[in-house]
Each structure stands twice: as C-alpha cells, then as structure tokens.
Design an enzyme around this catalytic site. Structure first.
Site, PDB file in Angstrom:
ATOM      1  N   PRO A  51       0.809  -1.223   0.000  1.00 28.24           N
ATOM      2  CA  PRO A  51       0.000   0.000   0.000  1.00 28.24           C
ATOM      3  C   PRO A  51       0.844   1.276   0.000  1.00 28.24           C
ATOM      4  O   PRO A  51       0.994   1.955   1.019  1.00 28.24           O
ATOM      5  CB  PRO A  51      -0.822  -0.140   1.283  1.00 28.24           C
ATOM      6  CG  PRO A  51       0.047  -0.945   2.197  1.00 28.24           C
ATOM      7  CD  PRO A  51       0.784  -1.900   1.299  1.00 28.24           C
ATOM      8  N   CYS A  52       1.360   1.614  -1.167  1.00 25.88           N
ATOM      9  CA  CYS A  52       2.270   2.748  -1.280  1.00 25.88           C
ATOM     10  C   CYS A  52       1.602   4.079  -0.946  1.00 25.88           C
ATOM     11  O   CYS A  52       2.304   5.056  -0.672  1.00 25.88           O
ATOM     12  CB  CYS A  52       2.899   2.787  -2.666  1.00 25.88           C
ATOM     13  SG  CYS A  52       1.727   2.732  -4.018  1.00 25.88           S
ATOM     14  N   HIS A  53       0.279   4.123  -0.892  1.00 29.69           N
ATOM     15  CA  HIS A  53      -0.389   5.367  -0.496  1.00 29.69           C
ATOM     16  C   HIS A  53      -0.101   5.716   0.958  1.00 29.69           C
ATOM     17  O   HIS A  53      -0.308   6.840   1.386  1.00 29.69           O
ATOM     18  CB  HIS A  53      -1.905   5.275  -0.739  1.00 29.69           C
ATOM     19  CG  HIS A  53      -2.620   4.289   0.115  1.00 29.69           C
ATOM     20  ND1 HIS A  53      -2.643   2.934  -0.180  1.00 29.69           N
ATOM     21  CD2 HIS A  53      -3.323   4.441   1.261  1.00 29.69           C
ATOM     22  CE1 HIS A  53      -3.345   2.309   0.752  1.00 29.69           C
ATOM     23  NE2 HIS A  53      -3.764   3.195   1.640  1.00 29.69           N
TER      24      HIS A  53
END
Length: 120
Positions: A51-53
């Site tokens: 989850p790079c967000h």
C-alpha cells in the site's frame, strides 16, 4: 533480498490508518536513499499488497505524482483509513507508524546484514 524487495516488505506491513515517511522506509529497508523508495513506490506493481499510499514525505504531505491517481487520490485513500489531514498535511505525531520490536526483529532476520536495527 534486494533493496526494492525489502522496501516492499516494509511498506506491506504499514497498518491501515498509519503512514511512514520515505526516509523511514529507506532506513528500515536498508536502502541508502529515500528517493529510491519513491521510485519503488511509483513503480509498484502490487498496490493492493504493497500500500504505497501509506508512504508520505517528511512533512506529512502526499506525493504530487502519486502513481495511482495523483495527490488527491492518495489523500482520499488515507482519509478512508482514518488518517486526518489539516490543510494538506498529516499530523505525523499521531499517524506515524513505529514498528514493534517483534517486527524489527523479524526484518533483521529476513533482511540479513543490510538491515539497520534502530531509527535515528
């Protein structure tokens, strides 16, 4: 395990409602430059499991060039997980994730000699 794989391993464990900075991800993954982390996030092929967000800059701001829809989408994803923004910033004192000692020990075992054991 290379730096990209270690980076993805670290990011995959950030809990919902929490964030890490690029610098912290670089540190925990044993990557020499936080800009590399940004590159890895931009080229992430598995945003569901990595989850790079949940990775933001050291000021608590989202990425202008968030690869999966831009800054507004990144902010919306974080808000949906309970992260609160004041103007365009996250209160890192409240939403920054500090990996537990158990997680750190697991990384040390998995990452081997490249792992850095404490955050400065």
């Amino acid at each position: 395990m290379n730096g990209r794989d270690r980076t993805y391993q670290v990011v995959s464990q950030i809990p919902k409602g929490k964030v890490l900075t690029y610098k912290m991800v670089a540190h925990w993954a044993g990557v020499t430059n936080p800009r590399l982390v940004g590159n890895y996030m931009h080229n992430n092929e598995d945003p569901v499991n990595v989850p790079c967000h949940r990775v933001v800059n050291s000021q608590g701001k989202c990425a202008q060039t968030y690869a999966f829809g831009g800054l507004k989408v990144q902010q919306e994803k974080l808000e949906a997980e309970g992260v609160v923004f004041k103007k365009d910033k996250i209160d890192l004192g409240e939403f920054l994730w500090w990996p537990s000692k158990e997680v750190q020990k697991r990384w040390e075992k998995e990452f081997g000699k490249d792992y850095i054991t404490s955050y400065k």
